[in-house]
Write an enzyme that holds these catalytic residues in place. Structure first.
Site, PDB file in Angstrom:
ATOM      1  N   GLU A 127       0.843  -1.185   0.000  1.00 49.51           N
ATOM      2  CA  GLU A 127       0.000   0.000   0.000  1.00 49.51           C
ATOM      3  C   GLU A 127       0.889   1.250   0.000  1.00 49.51           C
ATOM      4  O   GLU A 127       1.869   1.288   0.744  1.00 49.51           O
ATOM      5  CB  GLU A 127      -0.903   0.042   1.241  1.00 49.51           C
ATOM      6  CG  GLU A 127      -1.914   1.170   1.153  1.00 49.51           C
ATOM      7  CD  GLU A 127      -2.862   1.230   2.349  1.00 49.51           C
ATOM      8  OE1 GLU A 127      -2.722   0.430   3.281  1.00 49.51           O
ATOM      9  OE2 GLU A 127      -3.734   2.103   2.321  1.00 49.51           O
ATOM     10  N   GLY A 267       3.366   2.541  10.703  1.00 45.22           N
ATOM     11  CA  GLY A 267       3.166   1.813  11.948  1.00 45.22           C
ATOM     12  C   GLY A 267       2.891   0.336  11.707  1.00 45.22           C
ATOM     13  O   GLY A 267       3.511  -0.530  12.320  1.00 45.22           O
ATOM     14  N   GLU A 270      -2.261  -3.814   6.993  1.00 45.11           N
ATOM     15  CA  GLU A 270      -3.328  -4.804   7.152  1.00 45.11           C
ATOM     16  C   GLU A 270      -3.398  -5.873   6.060  1.00 45.11           C
ATOM     17  O   GLU A 270      -4.483  -6.407   5.797  1.00 45.11           O
ATOM     18  CB  GLU A 270      -4.669  -4.065   7.208  1.00 45.11           C
ATOM     19  CG  GLU A 270      -5.126  -3.424   5.863  1.00 45.11           C
ATOM     20  CD  GLU A 270      -4.751  -1.969   5.685  1.00 45.11           C
ATOM     21  OE1 GLU A 270      -3.761  -1.521   6.311  1.00 45.11           O
ATOM     22  OE2 GLU A 270      -5.435  -1.269   4.908  1.00 45.11           O
ATOM     23  N   GLU A 304      -5.410  -2.680  12.606  1.00 43.41           N
ATOM     24  CA  GLU A 304      -5.108  -3.516  11.430  1.00 43.41           C
ATOM     25  C   GLU A 304      -6.066  -4.709  11.368  1.00 43.41           C
ATOM     26  O   GLU A 304      -6.502  -5.098  10.294  1.00 43.41           O
ATOM     27  CB  GLU A 304      -3.653  -3.989  11.437  1.00 43.41           C
ATOM     28  CG  GLU A 304      -2.608  -2.883  11.569  1.00 43.41           C
ATOM     29  CD  GLU A 304      -2.798  -1.700  10.632  1.00 43.41           C
ATOM     30  OE1 GLU A 304      -3.425  -1.845   9.570  1.00 43.41           O
ATOM     31  OE2 GLU A 304      -2.333  -0.594  10.995  1.00 43.41           O
ATOM     32  N   GLU A 326      -9.705   4.204   6.204  1.00 45.77           N
ATOM     33  CA  GLU A 326      -8.858   4.662   7.314  1.00 45.77           C
ATOM     34  C   GLU A 326      -9.647   5.432   8.375  1.00 45.77           C
ATOM     35  O   GLU A 326      -9.478   5.200   9.574  1.00 45.77           O
ATOM     36  CB  GLU A 326      -7.675   5.482   6.797  1.00 45.77           C
ATOM     37  CG  GLU A 326      -6.676   4.676   5.945  1.00 45.77           C
ATOM     38  CD  GLU A 326      -6.060   3.481   6.671  1.00 45.77           C
ATOM     39  OE1 GLU A 326      -6.225   3.367   7.904  1.00 45.77           O
ATOM     40  OE2 GLU A 326      -5.421   2.645   5.995  1.00 45.77           O
TER      41      GLU A 326
HETATM   42  N1  BES Z   1      -3.085   0.976   5.804  1.00 49.43           N
HETATM   43  C1  BES Z   1      -2.275   1.606   6.773  1.00 49.43           C
HETATM   44  C2  BES Z   1      -0.817   1.438   6.541  1.00 49.43           C
HETATM   45  C3  BES Z   1      -0.270   2.304   5.446  1.00 49.43           C
HETATM   46  C4  BES Z   1      -0.200   3.640   5.628  1.00 49.43           C
HETATM   47  C5  BES Z   1       0.193   1.800   4.283  1.00 49.43           C
HETATM   48  C6  BES Z   1       0.330   4.437   4.644  1.00 49.43           C
HETATM   49  C7  BES Z   1       0.699   2.591   3.296  1.00 49.43           C
HETATM   50  C8  BES Z   1       0.785   3.923   3.467  1.00 49.43           C
HETATM   51  C9  BES Z   1      -2.557   1.061   8.170  1.00 49.43           C
HETATM   52  O1  BES Z   1      -3.804   0.515   8.337  1.00 49.43           O
HETATM   53  C10 BES Z   1      -2.490   2.232   9.094  1.00 49.43           C
HETATM   54  O2  BES Z   1      -3.334   3.055   9.014  1.00 49.43           O
HETATM   55  N2  BES Z   1      -1.481   2.291   9.946  1.00 49.43           N
HETATM   56  C11 BES Z   1      -1.248   3.395  10.817  1.00 49.43           C
HETATM   57  C12 BES Z   1      -1.474   3.036  12.243  1.00 49.43           C
HETATM   58  C13 BES Z   1      -2.923   3.086  12.613  1.00 49.43           C
HETATM   59  C14 BES Z   1      -3.151   2.581  14.010  1.00 49.43           C
HETATM   60  C15 BES Z   1      -3.528   4.445  12.489  1.00 49.43           C
HETATM   61  C16 BES Z   1       0.198   3.762  10.628  1.00 49.43           C
HETATM   62  O3  BES Z   1       0.926   2.975  10.038  1.00 49.43           O
HETATM   63  O4  BES Z   1       0.575   4.853  11.036  1.00 49.43           O
HETATM   64 ZN    ZN Z   2      -5.336   1.869   8.589  1.00 47.55          ZN
END
Ligand code: BES
Ligand code: ZN
Length: 906
Positions: A127, A267, A270, A304, A326
Site C-alpha cells: 500500500e 506503523g 493490514e 489492522e 482509514e
Molecule cells: N493501511 C495503513 C498502513 C499504510 C499507511 C500503508 C500508509 C501505506 C501507506 C494502516 O492501516 C495504518 O493506518 N497504519 C497506521 C497506524 C494506525 C493505528 C492508524 C500507521 O501505520 O501509522
Molecule cells: Zn489503517
C-alpha cells in the site's frame, strides 16, 4: 520546473473527477518467487478479461524499478511497448492468460516499498502503490483478484515462508532450497498482497469464534523477541472478540498472522491474513516498553485487525476514498480502546487523548498548505495523503454519523443505529471496491428517520470541504423572562482551492450548568416539558439560536460536550465561568477543556506582553488554586488529573496565535511549568507518595494513570529543585531511575531529570544506554528523549548532531531517523526554530539526504515547515529560504516535491 495548475498543484496531479473503471479485470494471479536479496525472480501468471463496460483500449500495466525478462500472451511471445514505466499491450483478445517474468533487487530497496530486505529477512509493503515494484500489474484498488503464491528460497537462511491466506503445500527442493505454496481464499486488491521470508519464530494461539469456528493466531518475530509478544497476542484476541460483539463481524480466515519488522515506513499494514507491523507496535515487556507503548500496541493491533472487514472485505474504489477505510477504521480502533477501558472515566481520558491529537496535528494541517478534504480532489503522490485529516478527521466524521443516527430515547449515542448501518453496508457491498458516498448512504438508509438521513447531502460537506469550521457562541440570560438564549454562528476559512465554504451539519452536545454545578433540565421554547440527561442539538445554518425556558438562574453553557464535532468553539467565557466548569462540569471532556482554555488564555496574555515580569509569572492565583484542587481531588482519576495538569503544548499554543514566535511561546510555557512546580511543590510531593508503586506491573488504564501522574510529579519536583538547589528530589528521582521495576517508571524518572535540566541527567543517560544497548526500540526512546529535550540556550541542536554520529544511528532505519531527526524538527519547536536559522539548515540537509534514500520518510519530515508563513521574523524569512533550497534540488522525489511546492505556493 513543473507547470502549475489551479495556481497550486503541479500538472502531474491525479484528479478524482477523472476516475475511469479499469479496461481489464484480473481474475486470478499465480505468483512464483525465487527469493534472493540481490536478484529475486518473479513469475506472474494472470488471467485477464476485458471490461465490457468501457471502450476497448490497450492494457497498461504499472511497473517501477523492475527488470523485464519476458512477456507471454496465452503462452506465446508477444510484442509490447513501454510508455514511461508502464508496460503496454495492444490488440489483446477479450480473455487471455498473461505471463510476465521480471527480476528486482530487494537488498537495494531503501524506499521500503515493494519487496525489501530487513535484518536478512524479506518483507513487502504494497500500500498504496508498492505492488508495481514487485511485478507489472493493474496496481489500483478496484482490481480485485484471487492470489496463489509460491515462494522458493534457501531453507537455512529463510526457514519461514509466508504469504496471504492458507498454506496448501510445502517441501524441499534441490540445493538446500525449499518452497511453500499459499492460496488466499478471498479476492483482494494488489495493495493487500504480502510475503515474508526469514528466520522467524511465532507465538501461537488457537481460538474458537462465537460461531464455533477454529482459528490459528500467530505473532512472528525474530528469535530473541518471543518474550515480548504476549501483549500483542492478547490485543489480537480482544480485537477478534470485540468485532464479533459490537458489529457481529467474525474472523473470515483459518489463520491470521502478524509479523514484526524493525524497518518499516509506517506503523503497521493490514495485508489480508498477514499483517506486517513495525516492531514498535508489537514488541513489549515491562522492562522495555512503557504504558504508552502498551496502549499503542493495543490500538494498532486492533486497527489492522479491524481493516479485515473495513478495508479488505470492502475496499476503496480509488485512493481518493482512502478515508472510507482509514477514517472508519480509526473510529473503530478508538471505540475498541474505549470499550476495553471499562470505567466511564477511563473512556473519557481516551477521548481527550484522541481529541488532543486531532487538535494539535490535524487542525494545523487543515489551516496550512497541505489542507485537503477528507475525500481529496487531487493528489500528486498518494503517499502524502495518509494524513491526520484522512485518519483523525475522517474518524470524527464517522463519529458524527454515529451521533446523528442516535435517537434520544432508546439509543442516545447512536451505537445501535450505527451498527445497523454497518450491517447494511456489508450486505450491500461485501467483496466490492466502493466510495465514501456508498458508506454514508448505507448508514443513512439503515436509519431512515434519523437526522443523518434527513441531512445527508449537507452532511457530506464534511467529505468535500477542507478547513476547520469555527463555531462562535453568544449566550444571553434574561432573568425576568427566565430564558437563556444561545446563538451559534459557524464559519470556515478559505483553504487552497476552496475560497468559499457552505455551512456544515454540526452536532452540538450541550448542557447548561447551574450555579450549584449540576446540569439543568433543558427545555427549548416550544417544548412541553424539560428533558433530563445529555442532549445534542444539530446545527445546519450559518447562524442559529436556541432558546431555553424556565431557567431560574444564569447557567454556564457547556458546549460541544465530548467534542461532538471537529470544530473550534469560540465562546467568551469569563474566568469565573471556566473555573466553574473545571470544578463541576459533568462532561469530563469539557471539564478538562475549561482548564485548557484558562491556561491558553494566560499563556497568550503573557506571550503578548512585553513586560518581563508578567512573562516570568504567567499564571494567576486562581489558576494555581484550581490546579491544586484538581491535584487534591478525592475522586478524580489520576489519568484525568495528569491531563488537566498538562499545559497546552507549544504547537497548540502556536495555532492560537496569528504570528508565532516559538522562543516566546517556549519561554512562557516553561515559566508556567516552573510556577506550577514551585507553587504546588508540597502537593506534588504528596501526589508522588500517593501514586507511585513498587508492586506488580499491569498496563491497565487505572495503574497507568497513577504512573503517569507520579511521573509528572517527579518532573515538577525536579523543576522546583533546580530552582531552589534542593538535592533531595533529584536524588530520589535518580534512585527511582535505578530501581524501577518497569520501563514506564524508569523512563519517567529519566525524563524528569532531562526535562528539568538537572545535572544528574548526565549521569543517568549513559547508564540507560548501557542497560539497553541491545534493545533497538529502547535506544529509539533514548535518542528521542535527547532530541526532544527542552532547549536551554540552543543546546539541543548540537546534541542532535552528536547523536547522528553515534554508532547506533542510521538514517536508513525509519524509526531511528524519526526518533532523532523528526523529534527535533517536528516535536521540539523552540530547539528547531532558532534565530540563527541553524535548525532550518539542519532540516533542509536531512530532507535532501533522506529523499535520496526513502522519499516517504523525507516527505513527512518536509512537512516540519508547513506553517512557516505564521512565523515572526527572523524565522519566517529564514524558513522560506530553507524551503527554497530544498525546492532547488534537482531530481527531488515527487513525494517531497509535492510537499515543498505546496509550502511555497501562495
Ligand atoms: N493501511 C495503513 C498502513 C499504510 C499507511 C500503508 C500508509 C501505506 C501507506 C494502516 O492501516 C495504518 O493506518 N497504519 C497506521 C497506524 C494506525 C493505528 C492508524 C500507521 O501505520 O501509522
Ligand atoms: Zn489503517
Amino acid at each position: 520546473m513543473l507547470l502549475l495548475r489551479d495556481g497550486q498543484a503541479p500538472s502531474t496531479a491525479i484528479h478524482r473527477a477523472d476516475y475511469l473503471a479499469p479496461a481489464y479485470w484480473i481474475d486470478t494471479v499465480h505468483l512464483s518467487f525465487d527469493l534472493d536479496p540481490a536478484k529475486t525472480r518473479v513469475l506472474n501468471k494472470m488471467t485477464l478479461r476485458r471490461n465490457a463496460d468501457v471502450p476497448a483500449q490497450p492494457l497498461k500495466l504499472d511497473g517501477e524499478e523492475l527488470n523485464l525478462a519476458r512477456v507471454l500472451v496465452n503462452g506465446q511471445g508477444t510484442s509490447f511497448r513501454m510508455e514511461g514505466e508502464q508496460l503496454v499491450l495492444d490488440n489483446l483478445p477479450d480473455a487471455f492468460e498473461l505471463e510476465i517474468f521480471t527480476t528486482c533487487a530487494p537488498v537495494k530497496n531503501t524506499k521500503l516499498m515493494g519487496l525489501y530486505v530487513s535484518n536478512d529477512s524479506f518483507f513487502t509493503q504494497c500500500e498504496a502503490e508498492g505492488f508495481r515494484r514487485i511485478t507489472y500489474f493493474l496496481d489500483r484498488p478496484d482490481v480485485m483478484a484471487s492470489y496463489t503464491v509460491t515462494l522458493r528460497a534457501d531453507k537455512t537462511k529463510y526457514p519461514v515462508l509466508l504469504s496471504n491466506g492458507n498454506l496448501v503445500e510445502q517441501g524441499d527442493l534441490d540445493d538446500g532450497r525449499h518452497f511453500a505454496k499459499w492460496v488466499d481464499p478471498h479476492k483482494k486488491p494488489a495493495y493487500l498482497f504480502a510475503l515474508v521470508a526469514g528466520q522467524l519464530v511465532a507465538r501461537e494461539q488457537r481460538i474458537t469464534s462465537r460461531a464455533g469456528k477454529d482459528h490459528l493466531l500467530q505473532v512472528y518475530v525474530r528469535p530473541g523477541d518471543l518474550d515480548k509478544t504476549e501483549h500483542a497476542m492478547n490485543s489480537l484476541m480482544y480485537s477478534v472478540a470485540w468485532d464479533e460483539a459490537r458489529f457481529g463481524l467474525g474472523l473470515d480466515l483459518e489463520r491470521f498472522m502478524i509479523v514484526a519488522t524493525s524497518d518499516f515506513n509506517m506503523g503497521a499494514m493490514e495485508n489480508k491474513g498477514l499483517n506486517i507491523f513495525n516492531t514498535k507496535y508489537v514488541l513489549a515487556n515491562q522492562a522495555t516498553a512503557t504504558d504508552t507503548d502498551y496502549s499503542n500496541i493495543e490500538s494498532v493491533v486492533g486497527h489492522e485487525y479491524f481493516h479485515n472487514w473495513t478495508g479488505n472485505r470492502i475496499t476503496c474504489r480509488d485512493w481518493f476514498q482512502l478515508s472510507l477505510k482509514e477514517g472508519l477504521t480509526v473510529f473503530r480502533d478508538q471505540e475498541f480502546s474505549q470499550d476495553l477501558c471499562g470505567e466511564a472515566s477511563a473512556r473519557a481520558v481516551k477521548r481527550i487523548e484522541d481529541v488532543r491529537v486531532l487538535r494539535t496535528a490535524q487542525f494545523p494541517e487543515d489551516a496550512g498548505p497541505m489542507a485537503h478534504p477528507v475525500r481529496p480532489d487531487s493528489y500528486i503522490e498518494i503517499s502524502n495523503f495518509y494524513t491526520v485529516t484522512i485518519y483523525e478527521k475522517g474518524a470524527e466524521v464517522v463519529r458524527m454519523m454515529q451521533t446523528l443516527v442516535g435517537n434520544g430515547a432508546s439509543d442516545p449515542l447512536g451505537r445501535d443505529g450505527f451498527a445497523r448501518g454497518m450491517a447494511l453496508y456489508f450486505e450491500r457491498h461485501d467483496g466490492q471496491a466502493v466510495t465514501c458516498d456508498d458508506f454514508a448512504q448505507a448508514i443513512a438508509d439503515a436509519n431512515p428517520a434519523s437526522d443523518l438521513a434527513r441531512l445527508l447531502p449537507q452532511f457530506k460537506r464534511w467529505y468535500s470541504q477542507a478547513g476547520t469550521p469555527r463555531l462562535h457562541g453568544v449566550g444571553v440570560y434574561d432573568a425576568a423572562a427566565r430564558t437563556y438564549t444561545l446563538t451559534l454562528n459557524q464559519s470556515c476559512a478559505a483553504t487552497p482551492g476552496q475560497p468559499d465554504k457552505h455551512p456544515f451539519v454540526i452536532p452540538v452536545g450541550l448542557g447548561l450548568v447551574g450555579p450549584d454545578g449540576g446540569d439543568l433540565a433543558l427545555q427549548l421554547s416550544g417544548e412541553t416539558a424539560p428533558a433530563h440527561g445529555p442532549r445534542t442539538f444539530v446545527i445546519t445554518e450559518a447562524s442559529e439560536t436556541l432558546q431555553f425556558v424556565n431557567v431560574d438562574a444564569e447557567p454556564v453553557p457547556s458546549i460541544l460536550r465530548g467534542f461532538s464535532a471537529p470544530v473550534v468553539l469560540e465562546f467568551d467565557y469569563s474566568d469565573a465561568q471556566l473555573l466553574h466548569l473545571l470544578a463541576h462540569d459533568s462532561d469530563p471532556f469539557n471539564r478538562w477543556e475549561a482548564g485548557q482554555r484558562l491556561a491558553v488564555r494566560l499563556a497568550i496574555k503573557s506571550i503578548a506582553c512585553d513586560a518581563h515580569e508578567t512573562r516570568a509569572n504567567p499564571l494567576d492565583d486562581a489558576y494555581i488554586e484550581a490546579m491544586r484542587s484538581v491535584l487534591r481531588h478525592p475522586v478524580l482519576d489520576a489519568a484525568f488529573k495528569d491531563l488537566v495538569l498538562t499545559l497546552p503544548s507549544e504547537t497548540y499554543l502556536a495555532e492560537q496565535l496569528d504570528v508565532v514566535d516559538p522562543q516566546r511561546i517556549h519561554a512562557v510555557r516553561e515559566a508556567m511549568r516552573q510556577q506550577l512546580a514551585v507553587a504546588l511543590q508540597a502537593d506534588w510531593a504528596s501526589v508522588y507518595e500517593a501514586n507511585h508503586e513498587n508492586g506488580a506491573y499491569t498496563p491497565d488504564p487505572l495503574s497507568s494513570g497513577r504512573r503517569a501522574l507520579a511521573g509528572m510529579a517527579l518532573t515538577h519536583l525536579c523543576l522546583a529543585a533546580v530552582a531552589s538547589g534542593d538535592k533531595v528530589w533529584p536524588g530520589k528521582t535518580l534512585q527511582r531511575f535505578k530501581d524501577a521495576g518497569n520501563m514506564t517508571d524508569r523512563f519517567n524518572a529519566l525524563a524528569a531529570l532531562v526535562s528539568s535540566g538537572h545535572p544528574l541527567a548526565a549521569e543517568a543517560l549513559p547508564r540507560f544506554h548501557a542497560m539497553f544497548k541491545d534493545e533497538a526500540l529502547v535506544i529509539d526512546k533514548w535518542m528521542g528523549l535527547q532530541s526532544g529535550a527542552p532547549d536551554r540556550g540552543g543546546n539541543v541542536l548540537p546534541a542532535v548532531r552528536q547523536l547522528m554520529k553515534h554508532p547506533d544511528f542510521s538514517l536508513r532505519n525509519p524509526n531511528r531517523a524519526r526518533s532523532v531527526v523528526s523529534t527535533f524538527c517536528q516535536g521540539n519547536p523552540a530547539a528547531f526554530h532558532r534565530a540563527d536559522a541553524a535548525g532550518y539548515v539542519f532540516w533542509s540537509e536531512r530532507v535532501m539526504e533522506l529523499d535520496a534514500i526513502n522519499p516517504q520518510v523525507a516527505a513527512r519530515l518536509a512537512r516540519a515547515l508547513d506553517r512557516w508563513k505564521k512565523l515572526a521574523e527572523p524565522y519566517r524569512s529564514a524558513a522560506r529560504e530553507a524551503i527554497a533550497r530544498v525546492a532547488a534540488k534537482p531530481d527531488l522525489s515527487k513525494d517531497t516535491l509535492e510537499v515543498i511546492t505546496r509550502a511555497l505556493a501562495d
